[in-house]
Design an enzyme around this catalytic site. Sequence first.
Site, PDB file in Angstrom:
ATOM      1  N   SER A 220       0.849  -1.194   0.000  1.00 41.04           N
ATOM      2  CA  SER A 220       0.000   0.000   0.000  1.00 41.04           C
ATOM      3  C   SER A 220       0.880   1.238   0.000  1.00 41.04           C
ATOM      4  CB  SER A 220      -0.905   0.009   1.244  1.00 41.04           C
ATOM      5  OG  SER A 220      -1.769  -1.104   1.245  1.00 41.04           O
ATOM      6  N   GLY A 222      -0.464   4.403   0.023  1.00 43.24           N
ATOM      7  CA  GLY A 222      -1.323   5.529   0.390  1.00 43.24           C
ATOM      8  C   GLY A 222      -2.009   6.122  -0.825  1.00 43.24           C
ATOM      9  N   ALA A 223      -1.956   7.436  -0.949  1.00 37.57           N
ATOM     10  CA  ALA A 223      -2.599   8.124  -2.073  1.00 37.57           C
ATOM     11  C   ALA A 223      -1.943   7.795  -3.404  1.00 37.57           C
ATOM     12  CB  ALA A 223      -2.571   9.631  -1.841  1.00 37.57           C
ATOM     13  N   GLY A 225      -1.418   4.786  -4.547  1.00 40.69           N
ATOM     14  CA  GLY A 225      -1.905   3.531  -5.089  1.00 40.69           C
ATOM     15  C   GLY A 225      -1.368   2.308  -4.382  1.00 40.69           C
ATOM     16  N   GLY A 251      -5.947  -0.032   5.044  1.00 39.15           N
ATOM     17  CA  GLY A 251      -5.060  -1.097   4.580  1.00 39.15           C
ATOM     18  C   GLY A 251      -5.614  -2.477   4.881  1.00 39.15           C
ATOM     19  N   ASP A 252      -6.293  -2.606   6.020  1.00 42.60           N
ATOM     20  CA  ASP A 252      -6.906  -3.880   6.386  1.00 42.60           C
ATOM     21  C   ASP A 252      -8.065  -4.203   5.454  1.00 42.60           C
ATOM     22  OD1 ASP A 252      -5.132  -3.754   8.580  1.00 42.60           O
ATOM     23  OD2 ASP A 252      -6.599  -2.570   9.687  1.00 42.60           O
TER      24      ASP A 252
END
Length: 315
Positions: A220, A222-223, A225, A251-252
């Site tokens: 992951s 974040g913003a 992608g 994320g989960d």
Amino acid sequence: MILTVTPNPSLDRTYEIPSLDRGEVVRATGERMDPGGKGVNVSRAVAAAGRRTVAVLPLGGAPGAVIEELLAAQGIEVTPVPIAGDTRSNIALAESDGVLTKINAPGPELTGQEQELLLDTVRRQSRGADWIACCGSLPRGLSPSWYADLVARAHAAGVRIALDTSGPALLEALREGPDVVKPNAEELAEAVGRPLMTVGDAVKAAEELRGLGARAVLASLGADGQLLVDGAGVWYGSARVDMVRSNVGAGDSSLAGFLIAGGIGPEALSSAVAHGAAAVQLPGSLMPTPVHLDPAAVTVTPDAPVDRVLGEPVS
């Protein structure tokens, strides 16, 4: 069925506030109380999607009883492992601009007997599971090799295992070949011991984790992608997000989406991105249901933008 293991669960209180002004009285505009912990959130997201999930977690004291009650109300089968200590309670402050401040308690220390009971409970509950998702930090008393032991036992039982942890626990577990690991950018940088400035840096770091034993890496960013790096190559996914309300559990939710879709290939990555994007647009740690998903907003491509500078470079 997706079995989740959360060695250090929590009772999470999330307060929505206009801004965090230190030393001042801050009045919340909204509040939630949720069962917390990465594996718990994966189970909540799987249940929200209408799929069966069983959550194995050590529970103790009044917070543990509340967690079990809240999870049961969400249609999650809970298999508690009784412990002498109290389950931890955490606090999250979600500001209106999307900034999140979290205060996480250390949690109880598990005795040797409680540790073995936890492993044995996972073994018994894993029969018939499609995936085991082992997630989060380890509580006091558990050595960094505990996840590695769990991965080895899962594979011996013929069950695929997804791992979402960090630091020494992640590095120890890699030698047992988890089927997928899900680090965020910060955890990925920590694992390889160097800064990540671009998407290309993240791709190389994920490939290194595969070299250390991971069969697939779902990262992951974040913003910026998400990445899926496995034996078939590299896939990059991103989604349009209209408004970020809270990234708690996003994320989960992504990991849940990945496993729900089979846990292999670009279709699973697309599901992961859709679930993560939906989660950040919901308050607190609320998990998305199918009605919240917007598959049309998701793009998945084998052409990762390797030169793209990460919005929040990790050093």
